[in-house]
Design an enzyme around this catalytic site. Structure first.
Site, PDB file in Angstrom:
ATOM      1  N   LYS A  39      93.132  51.625  20.693  1.00 23.12           N
ATOM      2  CA  LYS A  39      92.217  52.123  21.720  1.00 23.12           C
ATOM      3  C   LYS A  39      92.574  51.514  23.079  1.00 23.12           C
ATOM      4  O   LYS A  39      93.257  50.475  23.133  1.00 23.12           O
ATOM      5  CB  LYS A  39      90.775  51.791  21.333  1.00 23.12           C
ATOM      6  CG  LYS A  39      90.479  50.304  21.270  1.00 23.12           C
ATOM      7  CD  LYS A  39      89.143  50.041  20.601  1.00 23.12           C
ATOM      8  CE  LYS A  39      88.874  48.553  20.538  1.00 23.12           C
ATOM      9  NZ  LYS A  39      87.844  48.226  19.557  1.00 23.12           N
ATOM     10  N   ARG A 137      75.090  47.905  17.015  1.00 24.60           N
ATOM     11  CA  ARG A 137      75.654  48.772  18.048  1.00 24.60           C
ATOM     12  C   ARG A 137      75.682  50.144  17.373  1.00 24.60           C
ATOM     13  O   ARG A 137      74.643  50.572  16.883  1.00 24.60           O
ATOM     14  CB  ARG A 137      77.042  48.257  18.452  1.00 24.60           C
ATOM     15  CG  ARG A 137      77.519  48.790  19.787  1.00 24.60           C
ATOM     16  CD  ARG A 137      78.878  48.227  20.172  1.00 24.60           C
ATOM     17  NE  ARG A 137      79.885  48.450  19.145  1.00 24.60           N
ATOM     18  CZ  ARG A 137      81.144  48.046  19.245  1.00 24.60           C
ATOM     19  NH1 ARG A 137      81.557  47.389  20.311  1.00 24.60           N
ATOM     20  NH2 ARG A 137      82.013  48.294  18.285  1.00 24.60           N
ATOM     21  N   TYR A 260      90.000  34.676  52.020  1.00 21.33           N
ATOM     22  CA  TYR A 260      88.639  35.059  52.370  1.00 21.33           C
ATOM     23  C   TYR A 260      87.656  33.899  52.233  1.00 21.33           C
ATOM     24  O   TYR A 260      87.763  33.099  51.296  1.00 21.33           O
ATOM     25  CB  TYR A 260      88.161  36.194  51.448  1.00 21.33           C
ATOM     26  CG  TYR A 260      88.670  37.564  51.822  1.00 21.33           C
ATOM     27  CD1 TYR A 260      88.347  38.136  53.051  1.00 21.33           C
ATOM     28  CD2 TYR A 260      89.463  38.288  50.946  1.00 21.33           C
ATOM     29  CE1 TYR A 260      88.813  39.402  53.388  1.00 21.33           C
ATOM     30  CE2 TYR A 260      89.924  39.554  51.266  1.00 21.33           C
ATOM     31  CZ  TYR A 260      89.598  40.099  52.494  1.00 21.33           C
ATOM     32  OH  TYR A 260      90.060  41.344  52.811  1.00 21.33           O
ATOM     33  N   MET A 308      91.894  42.085  46.995  1.00 21.97           N
ATOM     34  CA  MET A 308      92.113  43.343  46.283  1.00 21.97           C
ATOM     35  C   MET A 308      93.585  43.511  45.914  1.00 21.97           C
ATOM     36  O   MET A 308      93.920  43.919  44.811  1.00 21.97           O
ATOM     37  CB  MET A 308      91.648  44.529  47.140  1.00 21.97           C
ATOM     38  CG  MET A 308      91.653  45.845  46.373  1.00 21.97           C
ATOM     39  SD  MET A 308      91.155  47.246  47.362  1.00 21.97           S
ATOM     40  CE  MET A 308      89.412  46.992  47.545  1.00 21.97           C
TER      41      MET A 308
END
Ligand SMILES: *Cc1c(COP(=O)(O)O)cnc(C)c1O
Length: 627
Positions: A39, A137, A260, A308
């Site tokens: 998956k 679940r 930053y 980013m």
């Protein structure tokens, strides 16, 4: 090397994957086999490649999260049974059936919709029942499972092939795991008929020896060499390595900040480097001021905040750093850069890190340092049926219109047309290779007809134990033969000639040097020769060498002779040998493929047109010889 040009790239070590699988197989008992979980594109490792490698290592099933993942694998020609682990939606039923996927069933409404659809289609399906043994679940609550199964058995088209459940914390909580194990074992014990596959364990559960009563286990994270158990880090090798390139080296003065929000302050003068990878590439923001990278065999700290598209790392000037040097961000030889250890730095999930990392990166598949191939991560194979016919024709039409102007567009259509051929409903399309068609015209100068001898050879995967060579008396009948898949060769006989085995003779027909038996059927306007041999049954599915030799008559007064390519063909050679008195003979070729113009060779009395042996030529190509 090519990889060096990448800003960042992911290496997938398929040998390491094999070794991890071998290690995990060591935990299985004799009657246990494994399902490989692929998956999320095999946890970011590449679904198709991992599926293939797992098949080779003996996986009897593959597991995906949803229809789309299963469909992509099918389009990539993965043939193993595929289980959709998460609940499917009713709207997905049609494609689940079409792509022969097995859904996990935990809802009777869905099962009913599935059964109704299958009744209509006169088809059946294999499913696995998903039981919730305590994870809470998806799945049927375990105390309701027996009644659920009885109900499910009444659905005529549904075959219960498996039953499974899932541990909530196999890697960390043995008490809860034993409770789940016991509950599931009791359920299985109370079943009157046991499905073929009974499974509970994921990879860490297997390594802990849970659920020996099951006969199938599901390999996931450990097979990728990420040790979530904390016990096997020396046995499991990371399959994925994420690398990037040092793109800038800079000085920093004591007391200055990096990045930053001024989150990192230099304690002294020094060097730092810029790596062109950020959280958009899947390098987790939480690794800001925490992560490590491997540079020249040493660990370097990630300093400042992950941006980013960039991260900054400290650099030891003693390493004589250079831009373009390779930096390892994940995987590799150091424990600190293993996914499980990086994720632990921020209390995160190694699973998540694997799935997200390298979002912009090309993947390189390696086996023992040998590069097998590479693929961009953000791929989604072109699927013809995802586009309506009109849209597809418009795309092709527009592209063709531009083709004369742009080579690039030309190659684009070439690729897209190829994919349309290969990734359509007809998944098993077989093409011809090394196609050689030789025609020799001979005979008296005064005669009205040439004697035409044709020798056709090519290779192709044999899909039937017979085929037909046909001779047609009219264009209309000839055209019909182009549409029949069992006709390998066709010829149009001059209208003035009688259709007969004298005027169209099949001199020899062989597959892999086996002379085939022939059977003639003479009908109104056609002669069909059925070619077969008992040996062909054994050759089905293998690539075979075809040789078809005919002798016939061809009218001189048409002043032209055409040869068509009727199937997708790789590597074409067409040649004509003619009597000297015919000179000059001119070929006019119409080739649809990457190159419009085949190479033309003129020898004495022979004209030969050819393409490169690896070049595809599409149907509706051909050559007209004029004389
Ligand atoms: C993802 C998944 C697995 C694989 O688990 P790992 O912990 O990666 O081994 C097994 N079973 C199910 C149902 C899953 O969804």
């Amino acid at each position: 090397m090519m990889m060096r040009q990448e800003r960042s790239f992911v290496e997938i070590d398929l040998k390491a994957f094999e070794e991890n699988i071998s290690f995990l197989k060591g935990f299985l008992s004799e009657n246990q086999s494994f399902l490989q979980v692929v998956k999320a594109d095999a946890y970011g490792h590449g679904g198709q490649e991992i599926a293939k490698a797992a098949e080779q290592m003996g996986a009897v099933y593959l597991g995906v999260a949803n229809l789309e993942e299963g469909k992509v694998l099918r389009l990539q020609k993965i043939k193993s049974p595929i289980l959709i682990l998460s609940p499917s939606l009713s709207s997905e039923i049609e494609e689940i059936v079409r792509y022969e996927l097995s859904p996990a069933i935990s809802d009777l409404g869905f099962a009913k919709a599935l059964n109704d659809f299958l009744i209509q289609k006169k088809q059946s399906i294999k499913v696995h029942i998903k039981v919730d043994s305590g994870m809470h679940r998806s799945g049927v609550r375990i105390e309701e499972a027996l009644a659920f199964i009885e109900e499910l058995k009444t659905f005529s088209q549904i075959e219960i092939e498996g039953i499974f459940s899932h541990f909530s914390s196999a890697e960390s909580d043995s008490k809860e795991s034993h409770r789940q194990e016991k509950a599931f074992e009791e359920l299985i014990g109370s079943l009157k008929t046991k499905p073929k596959f009974i499974h509970l364990s994921n990879s860490s559960a297997i390594s802990k020896g849970y659920a020996p009563f099951c006969n199938l286990v599901r390999f996931g994270i450990l097979s990728f060499g990420v040790d979530t158990t904390g016990e096997f880090s020396d046995k499991l090798k990371p399959v994925m390595t994420f690398k990037s390139t040092l793109s800038q080296i800079k000085e920093i003065k004591k007391g200055e900040y990096v990045g930053y929000n001024q989150s990192y302050k230099a304690a002294q003068d020094g060097l730092y480097g810029i790596i062109p990878v950020g959280y958009a590439d899947g390098y987790d923001f939480m690794l800001s001021n925490r992560g490590f990278v491997e540079y020249k065999g040493q660990l370097s700290k990630v300093i400042g905040k992950v941006s980013m598209d960039m991260i900054t790392m400290e650099i030891d000037p003693a390493l004589s750093p250079c831009t373009d040097d390779i930096v390892i961000l994940l995987g590799g030889a150091k424990p600190e850069t293993r996914a499980e250890n990086l994720a632990a730095l921020y209390n995160g999930s190694a699973y998540e890190l694997l799935c997200q990392v390298g979002r912009r990166a090309r993947r390189f598949y390696l086996y023992e340092d040998k590069l097998l191939h590479s693929a961009p991560l953000a791929r989604r194979d072109f699927v013809a049926e995802d586009f309506g016919d009109s849209k597809l024709s418009r795309v092709i039409g527009d592209a063709l219109a531009q083709r004369l102007k742009s080579e690039e567009i030309g190659s684009l259509i070439y690729r897209e047309v190829l994919r349309t051929f290969f990734i359509n409903k007809d998944r098993d399309i077989h093409y011809r290779k090394d196609f050689k068609h030789h025609i020799e015209l001979s005979g008296d100068k005064e005669a009205k007809y040439f004697i035409a001898e044709t020798v056709l050879t090519y290779r192709k995967v044999l899909d039937s134990d017979y085929f037909i060579v046909a001779c047609a008396a009219s264009d209309e009948i000839l055209r019909a033969y182009f549409l029949k898949p069992d006709v390998e060769y066709r010829w149009l006989l001059d209208k003035k000639l009688d259709i007969s085995s004298e005027n169209f003779e099949l001199k020899s027909v062989k597959i892999n040097d086996i002379q085939l038996n022939t059977e003639l059927v003479l009908g109104e306007g056609f002669l069909e020769i059925r070619c077969s041999h008992q040996e062909l049954e054994n050759l089905k599915g293998t690539e075979a060498e075809f040789e078809i030799i005919t002798k016939t008559l061809y009218p001189k007064d048409t002043h032209q002779l055409s040869v068509f390519i009727s199937e997708i063909t790789r590597g074409v050679q067409i040649s004509l040998k003619y009597p000297a008195y015919l000179n000059p003979v001119e070929p006019v070729s119409i080739f649809s493929g990457q190159q419009k113009n085949p190479q033309i060779q003129r020898l004495k009395d022979v004209i030969r047109l050819s393409t490169k042996s690896d070049e595809w030529v599409f149907p509706l190509s051909g050559v007209v010889f004029t004389y």
